[in-house]
Enzyme design. Structure first.
Site, PDB file in Angstrom:
ATOM      1  N   ARG A  98     -82.881 -25.810  -5.078  1.00 40.78           N
ATOM      2  CA  ARG A  98     -81.579 -25.917  -4.401  1.00 40.78           C
ATOM      3  C   ARG A  98     -81.091 -24.608  -3.800  1.00 40.78           C
ATOM      4  NH1 ARG A  98     -81.134 -25.546  -9.582  1.00 40.78           N
ATOM      5  NH2 ARG A  98     -79.557 -24.294 -10.613  1.00 40.78           N
ATOM      6  N   ASN A 139     -68.966 -21.710 -13.525  1.00 46.15           N
ATOM      7  CA  ASN A 139     -68.216 -21.827 -14.775  1.00 46.15           C
ATOM      8  C   ASN A 139     -66.715 -21.839 -14.497  1.00 46.15           C
ATOM      9  OD1 ASN A 139     -67.137 -18.843 -15.303  1.00 46.15           O
ATOM     10  ND2 ASN A 139     -69.148 -18.734 -14.371  1.00 46.15           N
ATOM     11  N   CYS A 168     -51.271 -26.136  -6.002  1.00 44.73           N
ATOM     12  CA  CYS A 168     -52.514 -25.424  -6.299  1.00 44.73           C
ATOM     13  C   CYS A 168     -53.285 -26.200  -7.357  1.00 44.73           C
ATOM     14  CB  CYS A 168     -52.227 -23.991  -6.754  1.00 44.73           C
ATOM     15  SG  CYS A 168     -51.558 -23.868  -8.417  1.00 44.73           S
ATOM     16  N   CYS A 209     -75.610 -26.738 -15.546  1.00 46.47           N
ATOM     17  CA  CYS A 209     -76.748 -27.303 -14.804  1.00 46.47           C
ATOM     18  C   CYS A 209     -78.041 -27.293 -15.625  1.00 46.47           C
ATOM     19  CB  CYS A 209     -76.963 -26.538 -13.505  1.00 46.47           C
ATOM     20  SG  CYS A 209     -75.693 -26.880 -12.272  1.00 46.47           S
TER      21      CYS A 209
END
Lengths: 83, 369
Positions: free
Chosen positions: B72, B130, B172, B189
């Site tokens: 990726r 993260n 926000c 991941c």
């Protein structure tokens, strides 16, 4: 619980999709608000994420857990962080 | 061909696009974008912004290229495994557009450096992996009044948000998440997996949003998340309402939260060279079995540490039998899961998370840093 039996669609994202084994489902429930619906689904599918992590949406807008079930579809979405 | 002609021809097709044109190209040439994380998201973001002609790109990542990144992370090739991500990316990017400034920063973005980095930029793109970094960047952009484009991946799913903090209206990410979720709570991941092509989709979506914001073509999505699951490719947009009690309602310029964050951070993590011998008594490896190479435990055993395997995916169900007289050093691939785990230790147990994880330790042992 103890409301009328209503039919609605539920859509799952993230880890919930893995645990439910589907991206969504149509079901009948007596739940009257989002929190009741969540507890029912968590018990059925054995969801492991804590409710405080999950955001729920009705009509494509995030809502409180105490919000009454008012739309034809409820979305449950955990946060994700992968990059 | 004369360089000036080459440069004009390079941008020719986008100069013809309504809303872009020579004026837009000029705006981009004078813009600085900060990209945090050169991974699945950061690679396509950088590739697109570099070729679009953004004049200056600052990009941060402390990691080295790993074989598992390659499906990726499109800026890297097999030959780059083991090299610094930002250095490898800078080489490729310089070849794809020699008329812009590239500033690779081989550092983690923390409370200590976030303000200086964000204040240099006209726009910030998050490609981190993260929650702590994502929320840190979000809050810093909000205080600095900079537009912020963030995205996150999970298996087949991507979530993208953007906020134009140049504008004064409230709204926000903190209006939705008052408290940042703990790192590792929904898997990383390395544990849950991610589809490479999805990273390209989300990263390019981020790059398009960044270009739109720089060119002044459209506002940010504000209080809404764009979420797509590639198994069911109709994207959704889920909205929320600004919270009048949220800090965003007070506008930009308030950095007190950052001072508090820097002042109160406890010693819960340390890089290998600052880990004291006592902290090495028992090492807990939180990685999944397929991430662990046999020789890695020998590094710890060679200095007299005992190694316990307690995978993070089962951490909440089963933990080691804690001994209050022992100090535990928690390790994982990059120090994210170990930091999350150290925060769950019983109060009587002394534990420390290895900053940068096995990846950084490996670099140190093999003499690369």
């Amino acid at each position: 619980m103890g409301g009328l039996l209503v039919t609605l669609k539920v859509r799952y994202f993230g880890q919930l999709q893995n645990e439910a084994g589907c991206s969504g489902e149509t079901l009948e429930t007596q739940a009257t608000n989002v929190a009741e619906l969540w507890r029912e689904l968590a018990a059925r599918h054995g969801f492991t994420l804590e409710a405080k992590l999950i955001k729920a949406a009705q009509d494509d807008e995030f809502c409180d857990w105490e919000a009454p079930l008012a739309s034809a579809e409820v979305v449950f979405m955990p946060p994700v962080a992968g990059g | 061909m004369e360089e000036r002609t080459l440069q004009r021809l390079y941008y020719d097709r986008q100069l013809r696009v309504p809303g872009w044109g020579p004026h837009g190209q000029e705006i981009l040439a004078h813009s600085t974008v900060l990209v945090v994380g050169v991974g699945g998201l950061g690679c396509p973001v950088l590739a697109a912004l570099v070729r679009s002609g953004v004049g200056r790109l600052i990009f941060c990542d402390p990691d080295t290229v790993e074989a598992s990144n390659l499906p990726r992370q499109s800026l890297f090739s097999v030959a780059d495994v083991g090299l610094s991500k930002v250095q490898a990316a800078a080489l490729v990017l310089a070849g794809s557009n020699p008329w812009i400034d590239l500033e690779p920063v081989a550092e983690r973005v923390t409370a200590a450096n976030v303000r200086a980095l964000v204040e240099q930029a006209d726009l910030v793109v998050d490609g981190s992996d993260n929650f702590s970094t994502k929320f840190l960047l979000h809050d810093a952009c909000r205080s600095a009044g900079k537009p912020f484009v963030m995205a996150s991946l999970y298996q087949w799913e991507a979530q993208v948000n953007s906020f134009d903090f140049r504008r004064s209206e409230p709204g926000c990410w903190r209006c939705l998440y008052q408290v940042a979720p703990e790192d590792g709570c929904v898997g990383v991941c390395a544990q849950v997996g991610v589809v490479g092509a999805l990273a390209g989709l989300a990263g390019n979506f981020q790059a398009l949003t960044a270009l739109r914001l720089l060119l002044g073509l459209e506002t940010a999505t504000g209080c809404s998340t764009w979420v797509v699951n590639a198994l069911d490719p109709s994207p959704r947009r889920l909205k929320w309402k600004p919270d009048p009690a949220c800090a965003c309602a007070r506008g930009k310029g308030d950095w007190r939260w950052l001072e508090a964050l820097t002042a109160t951070s406890l010693r819960e993590q340390a890089p290998w060279n600052l880990v004291a011998p006592v902290d090495r008594q028992v090492v807990i490896d939180l990685r999944e079995p397929q991430e662990i190479l046999p020789h890695e435990w020998a590094w710890f055993e060679a200095i007299g540490s005992r190694v316990i395997h307690a995978r993070w995916s089962q951490w909440h169900a089963s933990q080691p039998n804690w001994d209050p007289s022992t100090t535990y050093l928690l390790v994982c691939a990059h120090g994210l899961r170990s930091l999350a785990a150290v925060r769950t230790l019983p109060p009587s147990i002394r534990g420390l998370s290895l900053t940068g994880g096995i990846a950084e330790l490996k670099d140190m042992i093999e003499g690369r840093t």
